[in-house]
Design a protein around this motif. Structure first.
Motif, PDB file in Angstrom:
ATOM      1  N   ASP A 281      25.856 -34.281  52.944  1.00 15.17           N
ATOM      2  CA  ASP A 281      24.683 -34.952  53.519  1.00 15.17           C
ATOM      3  C   ASP A 281      23.394 -34.683  52.765  1.00 15.17           C
ATOM      4  O   ASP A 281      22.346 -35.177  53.140  1.00 15.17           O
ATOM      5  N   LYS A 282      23.456 -33.890  51.694  1.00 14.44           N
ATOM      6  CA  LYS A 282      22.209 -33.564  51.002  1.00 14.44           C
ATOM      7  C   LYS A 282      21.990 -34.510  49.840  1.00 14.44           C
ATOM      8  O   LYS A 282      22.926 -34.819  49.104  1.00 14.44           O
ATOM      9  N   GLU A 283      20.744 -34.893  49.653  1.00 11.74           N
ATOM     10  CA  GLU A 283      20.447 -35.754  48.527  1.00 11.74           C
ATOM     11  C   GLU A 283      20.275 -34.913  47.262  1.00 11.74           C
ATOM     12  O   GLU A 283      19.610 -33.885  47.286  1.00 11.74           O
ATOM     13  N   ARG A 284      20.888 -35.333  46.173  1.00 13.29           N
ATOM     14  CA  ARG A 284      20.734 -34.600  44.910  1.00 13.29           C
ATOM     15  C   ARG A 284      19.584 -35.182  44.115  1.00 13.29           C
ATOM     16  O   ARG A 284      19.384 -36.398  44.112  1.00 13.29           O
ATOM     17  N   PRO A 285      18.865 -34.283  43.383  1.00 15.65           N
ATOM     18  CA  PRO A 285      17.796 -34.828  42.539  1.00 15.65           C
ATOM     19  C   PRO A 285      18.399 -35.648  41.402  1.00 15.65           C
ATOM     20  O   PRO A 285      19.493 -35.348  40.933  1.00 15.65           O
ATOM     21  N   LYS A 286      17.697 -36.705  41.007  1.00 15.02           N
ATOM     22  CA  LYS A 286      18.185 -37.498  39.868  1.00 15.02           C
ATOM     23  C   LYS A 286      17.959 -36.726  38.571  1.00 15.02           C
ATOM     24  O   LYS A 286      18.773 -36.738  37.662  1.00 15.02           O
ATOM     25  N   TYR A 287      16.816 -36.038  38.519  1.00 19.25           N
ATOM     26  CA  TYR A 287      16.428 -35.359  37.283  1.00 19.25           C
ATOM     27  C   TYR A 287      15.467 -34.246  37.642  1.00 19.25           C
ATOM     28  O   TYR A 287      14.589 -34.451  38.473  1.00 19.25           O
ATOM     29  N   VAL A 288      15.660 -33.078  37.089  1.00 16.81           N
ATOM     30  CA  VAL A 288      14.671 -32.012  37.275  1.00 16.81           C
ATOM     31  C   VAL A 288      14.154 -31.667  35.888  1.00 16.81           C
ATOM     32  O   VAL A 288      14.929 -31.301  34.999  1.00 16.81           O
ATOM     33  N   ARG A 289      12.869 -31.824  35.705  1.00 13.46           N
ATOM     34  CA  ARG A 289      12.296 -31.664  34.364  1.00 13.46           C
ATOM     35  C   ARG A 289      12.293 -30.204  33.921  1.00 13.46           C
ATOM     36  O   ARG A 289      11.740 -29.341  34.600  1.00 13.46           O
ATOM     37  N   PRO A 290      12.932 -29.924  32.768  1.00 12.33           N
ATOM     38  CA  PRO A 290      12.908 -28.552  32.259  1.00 12.33           C
ATOM     39  C   PRO A 290      11.498 -28.179  31.807  1.00 12.33           C
ATOM     40  O   PRO A 290      10.932 -28.826  30.937  1.00 12.33           O
ATOM     41  N   ASP A 291      10.913 -27.175  32.451  1.00 18.17           N
ATOM     42  CA  ASP A 291       9.610 -26.666  32.030  1.00 18.17           C
ATOM     43  C   ASP A 291       9.527 -25.206  32.507  1.00 18.17           C
ATOM     44  O   ASP A 291      10.560 -24.621  32.835  1.00 18.17           O
ATOM     45  N   THR A 292       8.350 -24.650  32.570  1.00 15.80           N
ATOM     46  CA  THR A 292       8.275 -23.221  32.917  1.00 15.80           C
ATOM     47  C   THR A 292       7.786 -23.004  34.354  1.00 15.80           C
ATOM     48  O   THR A 292       7.341 -21.926  34.710  1.00 15.80           O
ATOM     49  N   THR A 293       7.878 -24.053  35.181  1.00 12.82           N
ATOM     50  CA  THR A 293       7.333 -23.951  36.545  1.00 12.82           C
ATOM     51  C   THR A 293       8.285 -23.219  37.501  1.00 12.82           C
ATOM     52  O   THR A 293       9.478 -23.100  37.250  1.00 12.82           O
ATOM     53  N   VAL A 294       7.707 -22.798  38.631  1.00 15.65           N
ATOM     54  CA  VAL A 294       8.469 -22.173  39.711  1.00 15.65           C
ATOM     55  C   VAL A 294       9.560 -23.137  40.213  1.00 15.65           C
ATOM     56  O   VAL A 294      10.688 -22.725  40.484  1.00 15.65           O
ATOM     57  N   GLU A 295       9.237 -24.431  40.301  1.00 16.71           N
ATOM     58  CA  GLU A 295      10.205 -25.414  40.802  1.00 16.71           C
ATOM     59  C   GLU A 295      11.436 -25.452  39.902  1.00 16.71           C
ATOM     60  O   GLU A 295      12.564 -25.462  40.369  1.00 16.71           O
TER      61      GLU A 295
END
Ligand code: HEC
Ligand code: HEC
Length: 323
Positions: A188-202
């Motif tokens: 039931d969970k939505e998956r992200p399409k894309y998570v941008r590689p960077d240096t953030t906490v996210e």
């Protein structure tokens, strides 16, 4: 006396029927199948996508250490390239589970599976035959882009004709499979399409929780069900390593007194990851993690600093040496 005998016979009979029924049920159910959708993901031949997959498989997602056989363990620990032809023997209370051949071999490897079948296995934990896959691979929340990258790279891995043994289970193992083992990937969970590689906490959170499984080993778990039973990232005492050794995974939360890295700077963290394994039998895939990019390490470090501090002493990292 006679009555007692009759009662005993009767209860014995009921017990026999119950036990017989249970055995029959176990045999009927242990190979039960499950449903999950096939993700709409197809391998790409784009070199940037394949390079991303190569990085994930050999680095953060650490597929290689598990997907080679026991004979290659020492070579893997030395950081040598090892074939991903499967056969590593995971000895569980239920029986023996062997990792599979994930080279692109058309008969023994993932060459026999469609992109959608591989994607479904990794995303929902439902194998190509509908079986619940054992929970070794918590990549359920990988983004569409990263799942595609991983599969695209696997398609380029030269076929290796090693055939891993089939899993073997005793009766208790079959019973556990019949009643307890379920696919672990949430539907039931939505998956992200894309998570941008960077240096953030996210991005650090994504790496630590959905790709590198830091939380899976650094959080106390129930040994039978795998359920999380302790505060996240605060360490796990008594995790099994290789060859009968047991480990305490350290508390990674920024607790000033019990946090393992309370005195560390980012440079200490980075140096530790570049150094590789300190213990021969550690289950932490240090060899793969030595390949983390500096940006990815910065992101993970940034994320770990944002965790709520938990005061928990976990003791020495090598908890108990095997025989
Ligand atoms: C902690 C060990 C571990 C890690 C890490 C791991 N695997 Fe696995 N993998 C296994 C085991 C064990 C099985 C067999 C599970 C079963 O059959 O229930 C398996 C099964 C599979 C299968 C099913 C193959 C088939 O023939 O049906 C695929 C595909 C797969 N793994 C791909 C990967 C990829 C890609 C990665 C990295 C992104 C990875 N695995 C990381 C242990 C691991
Ligand atoms: C498969 C289990 C596993 C995974 C995945 C894992 N760890 Fe560990 N970790 C351990 C164990 C066991 C130890 C203690 C033994 C050792 O250091 O090898 C450890 C030790 C550590 C240490 C202390 C090392 C030292 O020498 O002081 C740090 C820091 C650490 N882990 C961070 C992480 C981070 C960050 C991740 C995710 C990127 C991660 N771990 C993923 C099992 C794991």
């Amino acid at each position: 006396m006679k009555i007692l005998l009759r009662v005993l016979k009767w209860t014995g009979g009921v017990l026999l029927v119950l036990v017989g029924g249970f055995v029959a049920l176990v045999y009927a159910r242990h190979d039960r199948t499950f449903d999950a959708p096939y993700p709409e993901i197809t391998a790409s031949t784009d070199s940037a996508v394949i390079a991303r997959g190569e990085y994930l498989v050999n680095g953060p997602a650490h597929c290689t250490g598990c997907h080679t056989d026991n004979a290659n363990e020492a070579a893997y620990m030395r950081g040598e390239e090892v074939p991903m032809h499967g056969g590593y023997d995971f000895v569980l209370p239920l029986g023996h589970v062997y990792s599979r051949n994930i080279t692109n071999h058309p008969q023994y490897g993932v060459g026999r599976l469609s992109d959608a079948e591989i994607a479904r296995t990794l995303r929902y934990g439902v194998g190509s035959d509908g079986r619940a896959i054992f929970d070794f691979m918590p990549f359920y929340m990988l983004s569409d882009a990263d799942l595609q990258a991983v599969i695209s790279y696997l398609r380029t891995v030269p076929p290796d004709d090693h055939q891993p043994p089939d899993h073997t289970f005793g009766f208790m193992g079959k019973a556990v499979k019949a009643f307890l083992i379920k696919p672990m990937g949430p539907l039931d969970k939505e998956r992200p399409k894309y998570v941008r590689p960077d240096t953030t906490v996210e991005y650090g959170a994504y790496l630590a929780n959905s790709v590198a499984n830091c939380d899976g080993c650094h959080t106390a778990r129930d040994l039978v069900t795998g359920a999380y039973v302790g505060p996240r990232f605060a360490g796990w005492q008594g995790m099994e390593g290789m060859r009968g050794d047991y480990y305490n995974t350290p508390n990674l939360t920024p607790d000033p007194t019990t946090g393992h890295m309370a005195e560390w700077t980012f440079e200490t963290f980075q140096k530790r990851f570049r150094a590789g394994p300190a213990y021969e039998t550690s289950p932490m895939p240090w060899v793969n993690f030595a390949r983390f990019s500096d940006e990815d390490l910065k992101a993970i470090w940034a994320y770990l600093q944002t965790l709520p501090p938990v005061t928990k002493e976990t003791g020495p990292m090598l908890a108990k040496a095997g025989s």
